[in-house]
Design an enzyme around this catalytic site. Sequence first.
Site, PDB file in Angstrom:
ATOM      1  N   ASP A  10    -101.799  23.311  -8.397  1.00 47.87           N
ATOM      2  CA  ASP A  10    -102.332  23.666  -9.839  1.00 47.87           C
ATOM      3  C   ASP A  10    -103.231  24.356 -10.140  1.00 47.87           C
ATOM      4  OD1 ASP A  10    -101.271  21.010  -9.557  1.00 47.87           O
ATOM      5  OD2 ASP A  10    -102.955  19.227  -9.777  1.00 47.87           O
ATOM      6  N   ASP A 129     -98.152   9.603 -16.006  1.00 47.13           N
ATOM      7  CA  ASP A 129     -98.803   9.954 -15.378  1.00 47.13           C
ATOM      8  C   ASP A 129     -99.844   8.297 -16.068  1.00 47.13           C
ATOM      9  OD1 ASP A 129     -98.378  12.046 -14.620  1.00 47.13           O
ATOM     10  OD2 ASP A 129     -99.648  13.025 -16.211  1.00 47.13           O
TER      11      ASP A 129
END
Length: 246
Positions: A10, A129
């Site tokens: 990330d 998500d």
Amino acid sequence: MSFEVIPAIDIKQGEVVRLTKGVMESAKIYDTNPCEVAKHFEEIGAEWVHIVDLDGAIVGKPVNLEIVQEIRKQTHLKIEVGGGIRNEEGIKRYIDAGIDRIILGSVAMRDPLFTISMAEKYPIVVGIDAKNGFVSVSGWVEQGKMQAAELAAVFKDVQLEAVICTDIGQDGTLSGINRVFSEEIAKASGHRVFASGGLANEGEIEDIMRSGLLSGVIVGKAFYEGKVNLEQVFKKINRISDKIRE
């Protein structure tokens, strides 16, 4: 298709970070050179790397494209990228950079028909998500009103590379992947599903693999915090896969 364990990078402000429960302010820096991290993953046996442009997810367009391009140049890893990819131009920029799979999240909820049309032209993964079962978008800061399983069902029987699902409440907690949620997404979508968010240890990876209900897991904080030895995991998965094929 074989079970895949995919390490994650990330990227926030050019650095490798991990969040806790999707909160940007919780970002913990693990490395200042994403490319070196990717090369390490390749050295220990990874075939894929999962890259999220966190800055891009917030602003709605790719921000760390140059870093991803550098990873593409310096490794032979297969790469999937998400974060801020909201139109065909963004997809093509990554495809032109040699990226193998493109993850569409926010736009998948907001414009499923566009997502389906892009999946007919490009190698698209839908990212779902969710927080408390409801889809979150725009870098997880915006809570939607659609249930995750409902969104997954929209993509049933359409062309997709896979679905990646994340229980945001588990993400970065090292408390275990939400198996019930992940398997629900797999059943609703009918696609290969990769579980993400909260992986605790190596034993959990093996349990998920043996269940046969999911196609893989994304490994983030569990690796960075030393809870998972990925080199050993890759070797073990190869051994288990060989036994299953026998």
